[in-house]
Design a protein around this motif. Sequence first.
Motif, PDB file in Angstrom:
ATOM      1  N   HIS A   6       0.796  -1.226   0.000  1.00 46.79           N
ATOM      2  CA  HIS A   6       0.000   0.000   0.000  1.00 46.79           C
ATOM      3  C   HIS A   6       0.837   1.289   0.000  1.00 46.79           C
ATOM      4  O   HIS A   6       0.509   2.214  -0.754  1.00 46.79           O
ATOM      5  CB  HIS A   6      -0.990   0.009   1.171  1.00 46.79           C
ATOM      6  CG  HIS A   6      -1.972   1.114   1.081  1.00 46.79           C
ATOM      7  ND1 HIS A   6      -3.045   1.072   0.241  1.00 46.79           N
ATOM      8  CD2 HIS A   6      -2.029   2.314   1.707  1.00 46.79           C
ATOM      9  CE1 HIS A   6      -3.736   2.198   0.355  1.00 46.79           C
ATOM     10  NE2 HIS A   6      -3.130   2.961   1.244  1.00 46.79           N
ATOM     11  N   PRO A   7       1.889   1.404   0.816  1.00 45.89           N
ATOM     12  CA  PRO A   7       2.667   2.649   0.785  1.00 45.89           C
ATOM     13  C   PRO A   7       3.234   2.964  -0.601  1.00 45.89           C
ATOM     14  O   PRO A   7       3.218   4.119  -1.037  1.00 45.89           O
ATOM     15  CB  PRO A   7       3.780   2.413   1.806  1.00 45.89           C
ATOM     16  CG  PRO A   7       3.207   1.433   2.755  1.00 45.89           C
ATOM     17  CD  PRO A   7       2.354   0.529   1.908  1.00 45.89           C
ATOM     18  N   ALA A   8       3.717   1.956  -1.308  1.00 43.62           N
ATOM     19  CA  ALA A   8       4.255   2.190  -2.649  1.00 43.62           C
ATOM     20  C   ALA A   8       3.156   2.656  -3.601  1.00 43.62           C
ATOM     21  O   ALA A   8       3.378   3.569  -4.408  1.00 43.62           O
ATOM     22  CB  ALA A   8       4.914   0.918  -3.182  1.00 43.62           C
ATOM     23  N   ASP A   9       1.990   2.054  -3.507  1.00 43.94           N
ATOM     24  CA  ASP A   9       0.878   2.479  -4.358  1.00 43.94           C
ATOM     25  C   ASP A   9       0.434   3.899  -4.024  1.00 43.94           C
ATOM     26  O   ASP A   9       0.067   4.661  -4.921  1.00 43.94           O
ATOM     27  CB  ASP A   9      -0.297   1.514  -4.224  1.00 43.94           C
ATOM     28  CG  ASP A   9      -0.016   0.168  -4.874  1.00 43.94           C
ATOM     29  OD1 ASP A   9       0.855   0.110  -5.755  1.00 43.94           O
ATOM     30  OD2 ASP A   9      -0.679  -0.819  -4.504  1.00 43.94           O
ATOM     31  N   SER A  47      -9.912   0.358   3.624  1.00 44.29           N
ATOM     32  CA  SER A  47     -10.787  -0.002   2.511  1.00 44.29           C
ATOM     33  C   SER A  47     -10.095  -0.967   1.552  1.00 44.29           C
ATOM     34  O   SER A  47     -10.740  -1.842   0.978  1.00 44.29           O
ATOM     35  CB  SER A  47     -11.257   1.246   1.775  1.00 44.29           C
ATOM     36  OG  SER A  47     -10.165   1.965   1.268  1.00 44.29           O
ATOM     37  N   ARG A  48      -8.795  -0.836   1.402  1.00 45.90           N
ATOM     38  CA  ARG A  48      -8.065  -1.776   0.538  1.00 45.90           C
ATOM     39  C   ARG A  48      -8.069  -3.175   1.135  1.00 45.90           C
ATOM     40  O   ARG A  48      -8.192  -4.169   0.413  1.00 45.90           O
ATOM     41  CB  ARG A  48      -6.637  -1.290   0.334  1.00 45.90           C
ATOM     42  CG  ARG A  48      -5.860  -2.178  -0.596  1.00 45.90           C
ATOM     43  CD  ARG A  48      -4.492  -1.632  -0.855  1.00 45.90           C
ATOM     44  NE  ARG A  48      -3.789  -2.488  -1.806  1.00 45.90           N
ATOM     45  CZ  ARG A  48      -2.710  -2.130  -2.433  1.00 45.90           C
ATOM     46  NH1 ARG A  48      -2.209  -0.928  -2.245  1.00 45.90           N
ATOM     47  NH2 ARG A  48      -2.111  -2.945  -3.257  1.00 45.90           N
ATOM     48  N   CYS A  49      -7.939  -3.288   2.447  1.00 49.87           N
ATOM     49  CA  CYS A  49      -7.973  -4.597   3.103  1.00 49.87           C
ATOM     50  C   CYS A  49      -9.356  -5.228   2.972  1.00 49.87           C
ATOM     51  O   CYS A  49      -9.467  -6.444   2.749  1.00 49.87           O
ATOM     52  CB  CYS A  49      -7.576  -4.480   4.573  1.00 49.87           C
ATOM     53  SG  CYS A  49      -5.817  -4.176   4.819  1.00 49.87           S
ATOM     54  N   VAL A  50     -10.404  -4.416   3.095  1.00 46.46           N
ATOM     55  CA  VAL A  50     -11.763  -4.933   2.901  1.00 46.46           C
ATOM     56  C   VAL A  50     -11.937  -5.420   1.472  1.00 46.46           C
ATOM     57  O   VAL A  50     -12.500  -6.492   1.228  1.00 46.46           O
ATOM     58  CB  VAL A  50     -12.820  -3.860   3.260  1.00 46.46           C
ATOM     59  CG1 VAL A  50     -14.199  -4.279   2.824  1.00 46.46           C
ATOM     60  CG2 VAL A  50     -12.787  -3.561   4.750  1.00 46.46           C
TER      61      VAL A  50
END
Length: 86
Positions: A6-9, A47-50
């Motif tokens: 996620h941090p890279a995105d 929200s990405r984890c969901v």
Amino acid sequence: SSVVSHPADAVLTYVAKDDKGTLGVWDGCVEMVEKDGFGSLFRGLGSRCVWAGSIIAGQFFLYDIFRTMFGVNGDDLSQVFQLVIE
């Protein structure tokens, strides 16, 4: 995997929004953290984890439906080599 990537995105999205088009990935990361703080790298992670959990749950659901539909049971899926010794 969402927590790791996620941090890279987030940085790539931040760099892509640069109007000048001169901001590199490293400079974008530094600027993002300086302006919005370290937590900005993880903004939207929930929200990405969901989303990822829903996709994976859906894949397991479809796997179970098709496994049942084709009559495949646990014994059919075992990976045990049976040697014939005479």
